[in-house]
Design a protein around this motif. Structure first.
Motif, PDB file in Angstrom:
ATOM      1  N   PHE A 284      24.145  80.687  -1.451  1.00 55.74           N
ATOM      2  CA  PHE A 284      22.725  80.952  -1.924  1.00 55.74           C
ATOM      3  C   PHE A 284      22.093  79.874  -2.273  1.00 55.74           C
ATOM      4  CE2 PHE A 284      23.493  85.900  -2.483  1.00 55.74           C
ATOM      5  CZ  PHE A 284      22.673  86.316  -1.594  1.00 55.74           C
ATOM      6  N   ILE A 285      22.624  78.916  -3.298  1.00 57.75           N
ATOM      7  CA  ILE A 285      21.955  77.727  -3.602  1.00 57.75           C
ATOM      8  C   ILE A 285      21.860  76.653  -2.562  1.00 57.75           C
ATOM      9  CG2 ILE A 285      22.429  75.670  -5.183  1.00 57.75           C
ATOM     10  CD1 ILE A 285      23.743  77.428  -7.258  1.00 57.75           C
ATOM     11  N   GLN A 286      22.843  76.510  -1.617  1.00 56.88           N
ATOM     12  CA  GLN A 286      22.670  75.598  -0.447  1.00 56.88           C
ATOM     13  C   GLN A 286      21.511  76.095   0.543  1.00 56.88           C
ATOM     14  OE1 GLN A 286      24.150  72.733  -0.874  1.00 56.88           O
ATOM     15  NE2 GLN A 286      25.317  73.047   1.251  1.00 56.88           N
ATOM     16  N   ASN A 287      21.387  77.320   0.612  1.00 60.30           N
ATOM     17  CA  ASN A 287      20.187  78.028   1.391  1.00 60.30           C
ATOM     18  C   ASN A 287      18.937  77.828   0.596  1.00 60.30           C
ATOM     19  OD1 ASN A 287      22.060  78.356   3.326  1.00 60.30           O
ATOM     20  ND2 ASN A 287      21.875  80.676   3.351  1.00 60.30           N
ATOM     21  N   MET A 288      18.731  78.322  -0.521  1.00 58.04           N
ATOM     22  CA  MET A 288      17.767  78.403  -1.090  1.00 58.04           C
ATOM     23  C   MET A 288      16.903  77.052  -1.469  1.00 58.04           C
ATOM     24  SD  MET A 288      17.805  81.944  -3.345  1.00 58.04           S
ATOM     25  CE  MET A 288      19.087  81.350  -4.643  1.00 58.04           C
ATOM     26  N   PHE A 289      17.709  75.968  -1.907  1.00 59.63           N
ATOM     27  CA  PHE A 289      16.960  74.915  -2.413  1.00 59.63           C
ATOM     28  C   PHE A 289      17.453  73.593  -1.605  1.00 59.63           C
ATOM     29  CE2 PHE A 289      18.108  77.697  -5.883  1.00 59.63           C
ATOM     30  CZ  PHE A 289      17.045  77.914  -6.516  1.00 59.63           C
ATOM     31  N   ARG A 290      16.918  72.537  -1.737  1.00 51.67           N
ATOM     32  CA  ARG A 290      16.947  71.286  -1.213  1.00 51.67           C
ATOM     33  C   ARG A 290      16.767  70.100  -2.125  1.00 51.67           C
ATOM     34  NH1 ARG A 290      18.600  74.464   1.849  1.00 51.67           N
ATOM     35  NH2 ARG A 290      17.979  74.931   4.110  1.00 51.67           N
ATOM     36  N   GLY A 291      17.203  68.977  -1.743  1.00 53.17           N
ATOM     37  CA  GLY A 291      17.104  67.959  -2.640  1.00 53.17           C
ATOM     38  C   GLY A 291      17.352  67.801  -3.958  1.00 53.17           C
ATOM     39  N   ASP A 292      16.407  67.593  -4.888  1.00 53.20           N
ATOM     40  CA  ASP A 292      16.300  67.436  -6.339  1.00 53.20           C
ATOM     41  C   ASP A 292      16.600  68.892  -6.944  1.00 53.20           C
ATOM     42  OD1 ASP A 292      16.290  64.692  -6.433  1.00 53.20           O
ATOM     43  OD2 ASP A 292      14.142  64.602  -6.860  1.00 53.20           O
ATOM     44  N   GLU A 293      16.030  70.012  -6.116  1.00 53.71           N
ATOM     45  CA  GLU A 293      15.896  71.283  -6.682  1.00 53.71           C
ATOM     46  C   GLU A 293      17.207  71.701  -6.392  1.00 53.71           C
ATOM     47  OE1 GLU A 293      11.479  73.095  -6.433  1.00 53.71           O
ATOM     48  OE2 GLU A 293      12.836  73.391  -4.744  1.00 53.71           O
ATOM     49  N   ARG A 294      18.120  71.418  -5.387  1.00 53.02           N
ATOM     50  CA  ARG A 294      19.446  72.015  -5.339  1.00 53.02           C
ATOM     51  C   ARG A 294      20.421  71.516  -6.188  1.00 53.02           C
ATOM     52  NH1 ARG A 294      22.041  70.618   0.373  1.00 53.02           N
ATOM     53  NH2 ARG A 294      20.459  72.450   1.282  1.00 53.02           N
ATOM     54  N   ALA A 295      20.144  70.111  -6.733  1.00 55.08           N
ATOM     55  CA  ALA A 295      20.858  69.338  -7.746  1.00 55.08           C
ATOM     56  C   ALA A 295      20.830  70.149  -9.073  1.00 55.08           C
ATOM     57  CB  ALA A 295      20.626  67.936  -7.832  1.00 55.08           C
ATOM     58  N   ARG A 296      19.409  70.651  -9.190  1.00 50.84           N
ATOM     59  CA  ARG A 296      19.084  71.321 -10.694  1.00 50.84           C
ATOM     60  C   ARG A 296      19.781  72.529 -10.487  1.00 50.84           C
ATOM     61  NH1 ARG A 296      12.847  71.601 -11.189  1.00 50.84           N
ATOM     62  NH2 ARG A 296      13.527  72.788 -12.860  1.00 50.84           N
ATOM     63  N   ALA A 297      19.713  73.237  -9.502  1.00 49.84           N
ATOM     64  CA  ALA A 297      20.251  74.615  -9.152  1.00 49.84           C
ATOM     65  C   ALA A 297      21.890  74.505  -9.634  1.00 49.84           C
ATOM     66  CB  ALA A 297      19.978  75.156  -8.222  1.00 49.84           C
ATOM     67  N   PHE A 298      22.608  73.370  -8.913  1.00 48.69           N
ATOM     68  CA  PHE A 298      23.793  73.332  -9.100  1.00 48.69           C
ATOM     69  C   PHE A 298      24.054  72.854 -10.654  1.00 48.69           C
ATOM     70  CE2 PHE A 298      24.887  73.093  -4.415  1.00 48.69           C
ATOM     71  CZ  PHE A 298      25.730  74.001  -4.331  1.00 48.69           C
ATOM     72  N   GLY A 299      23.284  72.139 -11.215  1.00 48.04           N
ATOM     73  CA  GLY A 299      23.385  71.912 -12.425  1.00 48.04           C
ATOM     74  C   GLY A 299      23.560  73.068 -13.556  1.00 48.04           C
ATOM     75  N   LEU A 300      22.596  74.060 -13.216  1.00 47.90           N
ATOM     76  CA  LEU A 300      22.654  75.373 -13.957  1.00 47.90           C
ATOM     77  C   LEU A 300      23.989  75.978 -13.700  1.00 47.90           C
ATOM     78  CD1 LEU A 300      19.005  76.273 -13.499  1.00 47.90           C
ATOM     79  CD2 LEU A 300      19.894  75.365 -15.276  1.00 47.90           C
ATOM     80  N   PHE A 301      24.425  76.044 -12.415  1.00 48.88           N
ATOM     81  CA  PHE A 301      25.539  76.692 -12.191  1.00 48.88           C
ATOM     82  C   PHE A 301      27.057  75.956 -12.968  1.00 48.88           C
ATOM     83  CE2 PHE A 301      29.034  77.463  -8.669  1.00 48.88           C
ATOM     84  CZ  PHE A 301      29.342  78.717  -9.268  1.00 48.88           C
ATOM     85  N   GLY A 302      27.002  74.626 -13.006  1.00 46.88           N
ATOM     86  CA  GLY A 302      27.817  74.177 -13.619  1.00 46.88           C
ATOM     87  C   GLY A 302      27.756  74.378 -15.002  1.00 46.88           C
ATOM     88  N   ALA A 303      26.563  74.364 -15.622  1.00 47.85           N
ATOM     89  CA  ALA A 303      26.548  74.669 -17.022  1.00 47.85           C
ATOM     90  C   ALA A 303      27.390  76.380 -17.144  1.00 47.85           C
ATOM     91  CB  ALA A 303      25.449  74.884 -17.518  1.00 47.85           C
ATOM     92  N   THR A 304      27.000  76.985 -16.450  1.00 53.85           N
ATOM     93  CA  THR A 304      27.639  78.557 -16.321  1.00 53.85           C
ATOM     94  C   THR A 304      29.035  78.362 -16.364  1.00 53.85           C
ATOM     95  OG1 THR A 304      25.652  79.499 -15.213  1.00 53.85           O
ATOM     96  CG2 THR A 304      27.678  80.783 -15.183  1.00 53.85           C
ATOM     97  N   VAL A 305      29.700  77.672 -15.314  1.00 54.74           N
ATOM     98  CA  VAL A 305      31.249  77.602 -15.290  1.00 54.74           C
ATOM     99  C   VAL A 305      31.787  76.919 -16.591  1.00 54.74           C
ATOM    100  CG1 VAL A 305      33.091  76.122 -14.393  1.00 54.74           C
ATOM    101  CG2 VAL A 305      31.057  76.987 -12.774  1.00 54.74           C
ATOM    102  N   GLY A 306      31.031  75.963 -17.095  1.00 55.22           N
ATOM    103  CA  GLY A 306      31.396  75.546 -18.573  1.00 55.22           C
ATOM    104  C   GLY A 306      31.560  76.242 -19.507  1.00 55.22           C
TER     105      GLY A 306
END
Length: 467
Positions: free
Chosen positions: A123-145
């Motif tokens: 979903f993150i790959q599909n919904m976001f691009r560029g800096d927004e995708r990185a921010r979204a993955f950043g939130l996902f990484g925070a969730t994992v940690g």
């Protein structure tokens, strides 16, 4: 003026993160409930091991096929099915009347978690691009940690509220209302997948890959904490390698026939993806085991309660959460250098803990807090930026399978690290019962895994600059 479609994407991300948090939390939250489960259900050591390992095995086996299923059919449908399975099995686990019932429910939970998680990265790959995708993955990484680090604390609170005999039930029942709310919001907010050309789901490839994954994980999760590594059934690793070789041959033949494969074989030639896969495997081998040995040291060695042990680990979770959000904003600017810097901070924090622990006699939690915060901050700069970089060159049509492979590698790395580190911890403890020295030995192994991840990151940096 706000863009409704743009706002809906971030609402959809919230649903994904809540579901991902819930499934990843169940990897660590159960550990502090094991004594309560043992007494409440009169479970044996082998039954306890199955309750713990069943979830990890099912989770790891399902990840890649589930990612492929989401890519080929409907990511939203697979995500919602996973939520239903996970929520229902959580209710079954909480209502268990015997260890066999609980173990079966845990396996179903693992299947539900494995269905959900690859869809999140897709979903993150599909919904976001560029800096927004990185921010979204950043939130996902925070969730994992956060989910990994906060699990012992939340588990300790729930077990305390429920009491020694039935406190473990709260650990599972807490997923039910969260899962129901997440399902309702998923049906409302998650975008519908664009239906592409009808593709085969590669059933033979799925079976071969699932069997190989099971055989890789089995000897790692099968043994109890005090069992030596040499006594485990390592011979199955040879069978797993043979099945993986057969899987590769089958996938090439399947691709030549013009049909879609379980794993996109072109990913092997994507340098950023393969380096990220190896880096994530090594990092999670060290990352996951940190909390286990720290919990053993604090609860068994120093007599901390489950709540106190979980509270001690909060600085790591907080540091990881802050850094993951920051890392999501900076990864497009600094790339792999950000991950390398994060790994250095993790090593600094863990080395400091290793040097300090043998000399602590009181206020251990307060003494370790700054170093845990440093290690956690470094970890937050590793997980989500590494995922962002690894998937940056992956076709969004294969985002689910690509993300599933990354998470499978993380699960395998976690199993390897936990098996090795716990075996070392208990073997050293058997010598003289010194929990501080046992923890130091285990920490050196986790540091070794993180150093291995650092070397891969540095190699990627050097190669990129030469190119």
């Amino acid at each position: 003026m706000t863009d409704p479609a743009r706002d809906m994407r971030w609402s959809a991300l919230v649903v994904c993160l809540v579901a991902g948090f819930m499934t990843l939390l169940d990897v660590s939250i159960v550990n502090v409930a094991l004594p309560s489960i043992r007494s409440g259900l009169d479970a044996s050591d082998s039954q306890i091991q199955l309750i713990v390992a069943g979830y990890s095995l099912a989770f790891g086996i399902v990840l890649v096929p589930a990612g492929r299923l989401g890519d080929a059919l409907s990511r939203k449908v697979v995500f919602c099915i996973g939520l239903v399975v996970f929520t229902a099995s959580s209710a079954l686990a909480g209502a268990a009347s015997d260890p066999g019932w609980l173990a079966a429910a845990r396996i179903l939970q693992g299947i539900g978690g494995g269905l959900i998680n690859p869809q999140v990265s897709g979903f993150i790959q599909n919904m976001f691009r560029g800096d927004e995708r990185a921010r979204a993955f950043g939130l996902f990484g925070a969730t994992v940690g956060i989910s990994t680090a906060i699990g012992p604390l939340l588990g300790g609170v729930l077990v305390t509220l429920g009491g020694d005999e039935n406190g473990w039930r709260y650990v599972f029942f807490v997923n039910v209302p969260v899962g129901i709310v997440a399902l309702v919001l998923a049906l409302r907010w998650l975008p519908r997948s664009e239906r592409g050309p009808r593709e085969s789901l590669d059933p033979v490839g799925t079976l071969l890959f699932g069997a190989a994954t099971f055989l890789v994980l089995f000897p790692l999760v099968e043994g109890t904490g005090g069992e030596s590594l040499s006594s485990r059934p390592w011979w199955v690793a040879g069978v797993a390698l043979a099945l993986l070789a057969l899987f590769a041959v089958w996938e090439r033949g399947w691709a030549r026939s013009g049909r879609a494969t379980l794993v996109d074989l072109t990913l092997v030639r994507v340098r950023s993806y393969m380096l990220g896969l190896g880096l994530g495997t090594l990092y999670f081998a060290g990352f996951t085991s940190i909390f286990l040995v720290l919990t053993l040291y604090l609860q068994n060695g120093l007599g901390y309660s489950a709540f106190e042990a979980g509270l001690t680990q909060m600085p790591f979770a907080l540091g990881s959460a802050v850094a993951a959000v920051v890392g999501g904003r900076l990864v497009t600017r600094y790339g792999r250098a950000l991950v390398v810097g994060g790994l250095v901070l993790v090593i600094v924090g863990l080395v400091g803990i290793d040097l300090l622990v043998p000399h602590l006699s009181n206020r251990v939690g307060l003494s370790l807090a700054p170093l845990l915060a440093v290690a956690g901050f470094g970890g937050g700069l590793v997980i989500s930026p590494n995922v962002t970089i690894s998937l940056s060159e992956v076709d969004v049509r294969h985002a689910g399978a690509g993300g599933g492979m990354l998470q499978t590698a993380q699960r395998v790395g976690s199993a390897i690290g936990v098996a090795l580190v716990l075996a070392q911890f208990f073997s050293r403890l058997a010598v003289d019962g010194d929990y501080a020295e046992s923890m130091s030995l285990a920490l050196r192994t986790t540091i070794g895994f993180v150093v291995g991840a650092l070397l891969l990151g540095v190699a990627d940096l050097v190669t990129s600059r030469r190119r």
